[in-house]
Design an enzyme around this catalytic site. Structure first.
Site, PDB file in Angstrom:
ATOM      1  N   ARG A   1     -23.687  -0.476  -0.522  1.00 12.64           N
ATOM      2  CA  ARG A   1     -23.586   0.992  -0.536  1.00 12.64           C
ATOM      3  C   ARG A   1     -23.771   1.526  -1.949  1.00 12.64           C
ATOM      4  O   ARG A   1     -24.483   2.498  -2.196  1.00 12.64           O
ATOM      5  CB  ARG A   1     -22.215   1.443  -0.015  1.00 12.64           C
ATOM      6  CG  ARG A   1     -21.975   1.201   1.466  1.00 12.64           C
ATOM      7  CD  ARG A   1     -20.630   1.809   1.897  1.00 12.64           C
ATOM      8  NE  ARG A   1     -19.555   1.463   0.995  1.00 12.64           N
ATOM      9  CZ  ARG A   1     -18.447   0.800   1.308  1.00 12.64           C
ATOM     10  NH1 ARG A   1     -18.252   0.388   2.549  1.00 12.64           N
ATOM     11  NH2 ARG A   1     -17.541   0.537   0.408  1.00 12.64           N
TER      12      ARG A   1
ATOM     13  N   LYS B   1     -18.639  10.969   4.336  1.00 15.87           N
ATOM     14  CA  LYS B   1     -18.385   9.777   3.523  1.00 15.87           C
ATOM     15  C   LYS B   1     -17.257  10.148   2.581  1.00 15.87           C
ATOM     16  O   LYS B   1     -17.332  11.157   1.881  1.00 15.87           O
ATOM     17  CB  LYS B   1     -19.620   9.382   2.710  1.00 15.87           C
ATOM     18  CG  LYS B   1     -19.472   8.055   1.970  1.00 15.87           C
ATOM     19  CD  LYS B   1     -19.704   6.893   2.900  1.00 15.87           C
ATOM     20  CE  LYS B   1     -19.170   5.582   2.427  1.00 15.87           C
ATOM     21  NZ  LYS B   1     -19.426   4.505   3.416  1.00 15.87           N
TER      22      LYS B   1
ATOM     23  N   SER C   1     -16.809   7.576   7.249  1.00 14.30           N
ATOM     24  CA  SER C   1     -16.739   6.224   6.688  1.00 14.30           C
ATOM     25  C   SER C   1     -16.321   6.342   5.229  1.00 14.30           C
ATOM     26  O   SER C   1     -16.564   7.352   4.582  1.00 14.30           O
ATOM     27  CB  SER C   1     -18.069   5.486   6.846  1.00 14.30           C
ATOM     28  OG  SER C   1     -19.065   6.037   6.037  1.00 14.30           O
TER      29      SER C   1
ATOM     30  N   ARG D   1     -18.368  -3.261  14.837  1.00 15.74           N
ATOM     31  CA  ARG D   1     -19.771  -2.855  14.685  1.00 15.74           C
ATOM     32  C   ARG D   1     -20.706  -3.836  15.378  1.00 15.74           C
ATOM     33  O   ARG D   1     -21.685  -3.438  16.020  1.00 15.74           O
ATOM     34  CB  ARG D   1     -20.138  -2.787  13.192  1.00 15.74           C
ATOM     35  CG  ARG D   1     -19.781  -1.481  12.518  1.00 15.74           C
ATOM     36  CD  ARG D   1     -20.389  -1.423  11.115  1.00 15.74           C
ATOM     37  NE  ARG D   1     -19.907  -2.511  10.282  1.00 15.74           N
ATOM     38  CZ  ARG D   1     -18.852  -2.449   9.466  1.00 15.74           C
ATOM     39  NH1 ARG D   1     -18.165  -1.330   9.372  1.00 15.74           N
ATOM     40  NH2 ARG D   1     -18.504  -3.488   8.747  1.00 15.74           N
TER      41      ARG D   1
ATOM     42  N   GLY E   1     -12.024   3.309  21.326  1.00 13.74           N
ATOM     43  CA  GLY E   1     -13.371   3.771  21.654  1.00 13.74           C
ATOM     44  C   GLY E   1     -14.022   4.363  20.430  1.00 13.74           C
ATOM     45  O   GLY E   1     -13.770   3.909  19.312  1.00 13.74           O
TER      46      GLY E   1
END
Lengths: 352, 352, 352, 352
Positions: free
Chosen positions: B51, B147, B216, B304, B334
């Site tokens: 990232r 983010k 995230s 993921r 979920g």
């Protein structure tokens, strides 16, 4: 012939034997066990002691002739469980055929034989014996499951010391060679290729695979544990199976096709046995994946997690048998798949 | 209003800027970029420098007002890629509405504010500004992507030294608190709950979530990068979106329902933005999963991989945006899901 | 000749450039940089983007002629830092010799050349040029550091497509072949073996190693970055070096011997450059280790953690340069080691 | 009193029972076993089934009264082995004192008690009983080893369902709380702090630690297994022990000081029992470490690898007992350390 029933039981941990209680409650005895096929929650790789723990717990409790196959790795939504293949010779009314199964251990393999011709031959011979025992032909077979040995640092060093060359010096890599040899042994036994072609394939010079082979390797054994599942007119039970292959790890269509066939017969999915692997080209349908460049998580773990996500979604629960490393078990990047299902009892189906 | 186009471009590595060439070839300029939403191939956790590398490469090349959101983790079949939200004010003939988007950075958060009320408020305010900018109401919104920062050993120690209490002393755990606060800030901004309820939810005393929130966390920023995607009659383009949620990680039915709505309109799926998490109860539909007891692979990576396997199977390719850690982004276990799709040009639709 | 100073500066993250400030405060300019040798905090394996991030940040800020070597992996107590080799031609009073250093990039290697004779030759030639540049003989050299490329899924597939055979089909394994070729190239350049023997060694048929070689591989470059550090009478500075090797990963005695020599001269340890690896036999001094059977953590990570713990204890801090994978860099299971130290200024030493 | 001998035996895998043969060859019987303290090769964290496998193999083969403590994690050069504490009441000529040991299981802990006051009290009581059994005072004790339970997803969910609050919702974090409570229980039993202070320490409000405590947690038990090792004039054998602590993970000096004391007595090191942890401040001696920000490898694994490298270097082999997670076992960032050594037989010592 050995008509069978299938019980799939969740496990609380690799040493959990609650399944014996379920067995009893279902009217069977430990002596009826043909094979215990479990998913345990280790890394599914070399140092997976969840398999060893399960084997240590189960082996003393099952018949001499029965075999265990513990496949490590319940990444993502996959749920640890055991699949009990139980002898059930009862002739269920309204059925004139049914699933049969038989299991056997091969002779022990010498570490120098692992991943080589000797392993192919050993598996071929053992599968052939099992087919004979069941009285079925290769065309009747839906699944051949093999658990086979791998190389550890100790065995690799012992081979070197003895002036022998191991098939791989990397312990994780040895798992792939062992799975490959087992799968090619199955392919030969099922008449899907001849021995010579299998040897070429093992050398990387031929592309051969079986849609009915499922092999996994482990440090907890030095022989091969083999289970054959077939359909036979000698049995009379409601279990049936279909097999096929996923062409890649996202091949939803192929699985849906198998499920549609089952639905068309009014069947209920009982279990899915699938192999999965990281596409060796580094991409799936032209898009790069990172399973083979991830030095933190081994590729087989990634593959199980992804294919497990897809199949659990389709089955509706996570107790699916997804095993990683699909060398010669379905096409490269894809994997073999067998679905065991149950037909409704005939009177439910037929109009009065 | 800011009508947009969406370009999804595979990346060869986190520093790959080939997407700029695709941008140009598609008739756009870097100045048109509203937001770059990428999946990079790190672990998606605290020490994910994929990232950081992507941010270091992209930030100097995009407009001041544009924001990046890089979500790490392409487990399994997920494929690294960037989604370019590009300003495209063109009025496409035959359309009287379309997707619009706007992005913004919040003020910097002090480490003591991370995962706390101040972060909720900051996100709420910034999302409100973006709605105003776009001239849309909460009901028009399909996706709010955030983010947000996390705590490192350094910031935790600095807080302790200053006599302050960090929201978590475990760096990985701080990501969850930050995502939670951002998501609750979105829920407040979209009118899905009031501030008081959001605060209760952050304290674990209320169950609130938004099906349009996707947050995230990362070590590469200290403010929040926020993108809002909505539908508006001020634009006229073929892009549309639907949103919903998966009730658990194998909730195929909910996704199929969204895809059916798209199919019914003749639409083509362009991208899926989904959140995923390990069910906090330790089981999915009554069967135990092992994501929360695996000390080798963090739970977000497992989640993921599994949900990515399912969604890639449905989309037909691995360039899906699946982000891990779904606190208050869909129901527990979920996750929220938004599908952006493209309608056919009207003349294809209409009978002659 | 290029007299040098050495600055070792901790980094807050792979993109931290605080070291430039330290450089300035120490009276140097970025133009004086000969080489930046850093330990970054990724996994040190194939997908280590901490190296890529550091390279992206540092490369544009250093002179064209300078090279970076970022070695990933700061397991255990190892602390991320950079070692700046800075040109310092000043003649320090009281010294009639000193450390010199020079750096260079080789030509780019084709993926097919990686881990093969062409890489050996390329490294040999580049090291030879550097020796010539410095005006030193092989006997003057204490350390040759190389950063060299590896194979990724993409390059492996490209080779296969082109009908070529990569040195390894496993990306992690390719790192070992690349390090091996670089190290053998160094051995040839330093006259420690001839080219023929180096080729045999690369084929696994000869046991050759250099105690002055330190090679690490990375996905962030396609050429080799090479630094040579030597002692020369053309310089006059207080830096000196000793080199040797650890015979295994717990060889405390060999390191203590080097440190004793330094202590005997009144020197102060400035930095330790060491290579480490998992003993390929699977045991150390007859006791089994598990680095090669651990499928969760790669062997190079284990090796750095263990040797880092030992050397940090000896140095008294964790900013030690320990690099993993010691093929032909010290004996199997051990590793090369170079200690750079600083002599006291003569007037401190001498009685008035 | 229970005079003891100590046998340290390498293991080929967690299920290896070769140590029984060594026991016999050394003149002991399984009935003589007081305790089996092993290092197994799993991850040492929640899902470490190497511990479970070892327990499943060993428990049925040892006396009812004996206890096992399996500590997972042999990172780096650490070598899997078992330490057998064997009852040996023989009075070795020339000795008027010696090491004694006793072991016991506590009552089972309810999951709600884990990491809380009830666990402190349970450990305190059990240690007190062991001291009484041995007839020693706290001042005679060199080591108290505890294996204690942890929380899994299942137990956490069960607590939530029952309306109870677990000490941690993260399974890995629960290990730290359990180790902390056990260690504080030891400190109380040894008179190193009072119960009130221990409770404050557990709440993070007091800094208390014992240099003789060594606690590790596992999923394979629900009670506490406790071993006390002390020196006593009631025994007469050549074994002795010293204990102390490392102030940080690179505290070579403190260990050397203990070893010097042993060397001064002419003793031979038989085993080192050490605890290790990642410094909670995120740095060691002012330099940042990355153990707490590494989301791929848990901090306890890093800490064992580093401290194991140092101690194995000092001991000269890797069969050292290094256990990770040193909450209240030595100062923060450091760890308790006990060295068991053997005195020479007196006639060797004395001049004729």
């Amino acid at each position: 012939m050995t008509g069978i029933a299938l019980l799939t039981v969740p496990t609380a941990d690799p040493g959990d034997t609650h399944a014996f209680q379920v067995l009893t409650e279902s009217g069977y005895r430990a002596d009826d066990l043909v094979s215990v096929i479990g998913k345990t929650e280790g890394n599914g790789c070399v140092n997976d002691f969840s398999r060893g723990l399960a084997a240590a717990i189960w082996e003393p409790r099952i018949p001499e002739a029965a075999v265990t196959v513990f496949s490590g790795g319940t990444e993502g939504v996959l749920s640890p469980h055991v699949n009990l293949f139980v002898r059930d010779e009862k002739r269920y009314p309204g059925f004139d055929r049914g699933l049969v199964a038989a299991a056997r251990r091969s002779r022990s393999l010498d570490p120098a034989e692992i991943g080589r011709a000797a392993q192919i031959d050993t598996v071929t011979e053992t599968v052939a014996k099992l087919l004979a025992e069941l009285g079925v032909t290769p065309g009747d077979v839906h699944l051949v499951l093999v658990k086979c040995p791998l190389l550890t640092s100790d065995t690799i060093t012992a081979l070197h010391t003895a002036g022998q060359v191991p098939v791989a010096t990397d312990t994780y890599a040895s798992m792939g060679f062992s799975r490959a040899a087992s799968s090619l042994g199955i392919a030969v036994a099922l008449g899907e290729c001849d021995r010579e072609t299998a040897l070429s394939a093992l050398a990387g010079e031929a592309d051969v695979w079986s849609a009915r082979a499922s092999a996994s390797a482990g440090a907890e054994l030095d022989d091969c544990h083999i289970l054959v599942v077939a359909e036979s007119p000698t049995a009379a039970n409601p279990l049936r199976a279909v097999h096929g292959h996923m062409t890649d790890a996202i091949d939803l269509a192929s699985v849906q096709q198998l499920l549609s066939r089952i639905a068309a017969e009014g069947g209920t999915v009982r279990q899915i046995f699938a192999k999965a692997e990281a596409d060796p080209t580094g991409s799936v349908r032209g898009l790069r994946h990172t399973m083979l460049t991830d030095s933190d998580i081994n590729a087989t773990r990634h593959a199980r997690g992804a294919v497990g996500g897809l199949l659990a979604g389709l089955k509706g629960d996570g107790a699916v048998y997804v095993s990683g490393g699909a060398e010669h078990q379905g096409p490269p990047g894809g994997g073999s798949i067998t679905v065991i299902y149950e037909l409704p009892t005939p009177d439910r189906n037929e109009a009065p």
